[in-house]
Design a protein around this motif. Structure first.
Motif, PDB file in Angstrom:
ATOM      1  N   GLU A 281    -100.070 -34.516  66.267  1.00 40.54           N
ATOM      2  CA  GLU A 281     -98.729 -34.266  65.754  1.00 40.54           C
ATOM      3  C   GLU A 281     -97.847 -35.497  65.921  1.00 40.54           C
ATOM      4  O   GLU A 281     -97.076 -35.845  65.031  1.00 40.54           O
ATOM      5  N   LYS A 282     -97.948 -36.172  67.050  1.00 41.69           N
ATOM      6  CA  LYS A 282     -97.170 -37.390  67.286  1.00 41.69           C
ATOM      7  C   LYS A 282     -97.553 -38.479  66.290  1.00 41.69           C
ATOM      8  O   LYS A 282     -96.701 -39.206  65.799  1.00 41.69           O
ATOM      9  N   GLN A 283     -98.827 -38.574  65.987  1.00 45.66           N
ATOM     10  CA  GLN A 283     -99.286 -39.589  65.048  1.00 45.66           C
ATOM     11  C   GLN A 283     -98.863 -39.259  63.622  1.00 45.66           C
ATOM     12  O   GLN A 283     -98.643 -40.157  62.826  1.00 45.66           O
TER      13      GLN A 283
ATOM     14  N   GLN B  62     -91.522 -40.805  62.259  1.00 43.77           N
ATOM     15  CA  GLN B  62     -90.066 -40.875  62.254  1.00 43.77           C
ATOM     16  C   GLN B  62     -89.504 -40.805  63.672  1.00 43.77           C
ATOM     17  O   GLN B  62     -88.396 -41.231  63.908  1.00 43.77           O
ATOM     18  N   ASP B  63     -90.246 -40.219  64.586  1.00 48.02           N
ATOM     19  CA  ASP B  63     -89.760 -40.072  65.946  1.00 48.02           C
ATOM     20  C   ASP B  63     -90.018 -41.309  66.797  1.00 48.02           C
ATOM     21  O   ASP B  63     -89.639 -41.340  67.953  1.00 48.02           O
TER      22      ASP B  63
ATOM     23  N   ILE C 145     -81.723 -53.218  71.977  1.00 52.46           N
ATOM     24  CA  ILE C 145     -81.349 -52.420  70.814  1.00 52.46           C
ATOM     25  C   ILE C 145     -82.598 -51.724  70.289  1.00 52.46           C
ATOM     26  O   ILE C 145     -83.666 -52.335  70.183  1.00 52.46           O
ATOM     27  N   TYR C 146     -82.463 -50.442  69.952  1.00 51.76           N
ATOM     28  CA  TYR C 146     -83.575 -49.661  69.409  1.00 51.76           C
ATOM     29  C   TYR C 146     -83.128 -48.941  68.144  1.00 51.76           C
ATOM     30  O   TYR C 146     -81.980 -48.513  68.039  1.00 51.76           O
ATOM     31  N   TYR C 147     -84.057 -48.797  67.207  1.00 53.58           N
ATOM     32  CA  TYR C 147     -83.806 -48.092  65.954  1.00 53.58           C
ATOM     33  C   TYR C 147     -84.846 -47.001  65.804  1.00 53.58           C
ATOM     34  O   TYR C 147     -86.028 -47.211  66.082  1.00 53.58           O
ATOM     35  N   ARG C 148     -84.415 -45.835  65.341  1.00 52.48           N
ATOM     36  CA  ARG C 148     -85.374 -44.777  64.995  1.00 52.48           C
ATOM     37  C   ARG C 148     -86.010 -45.120  63.662  1.00 52.48           C
ATOM     38  O   ARG C 148     -85.338 -45.570  62.734  1.00 52.48           O
ATOM     39  N   MET C 149     -87.294 -44.867  63.568  1.00 54.92           N
ATOM     40  CA  MET C 149     -87.986 -45.118  62.308  1.00 54.92           C
ATOM     41  C   MET C 149     -87.393 -44.247  61.199  1.00 54.92           C
ATOM     42  O   MET C 149     -87.308 -44.676  60.051  1.00 54.92           O
TER      43      MET C 149
END
Length: 97
Positions: free
Chosen positions: A27-29, A33-34, A71-75
């Protein structure tokens, strides 16, 4: 090497736990987006400069998280940025004179 003997029920419980872990990993793979990208990964993915990424953050073009100086961005936010700026191709008819 030691041999460990399990009862049938213990073996079934162990297999069930392994199956559950495997499902969670799958499910994670399936849901990229997460995942989070750091600033360097984002810059490489979008093929932009550090200054451009800074401008986009300042202008509210892309959402981000900041922890200290990182800095981080969500996919999913990167995907949203691309979707919001998507322009469909159009066809033009050429007149042959």
């Amino acid at each position: 090497m030691e041999a460990i003997i399990l009862s049938t029920q213990q073996y079934k419980d162990l297999v069930n736990r392994l199956d559950e872990l495997n499902k969670k990993l799958e499910e994670k793979q399936k849901n990229p987006q997460d995942t989070f990208l750091d600033n360097q990964e984002f810059i490489q993915l979008m093929n932009i400069s550090k200054r451009t990424s800074q401008s986009w953050r300042d202008e509210g073009v892309i959402s981000f998280s900041q922890i200290g100086s990182k800095i981080y961005y969500r996919m999913s936010d990167v995907q949203k940025l691309l979707d919001n700026n998507y322009r469909k191709a159009f066809t033009t008819k050429r007149n042959n004179y």
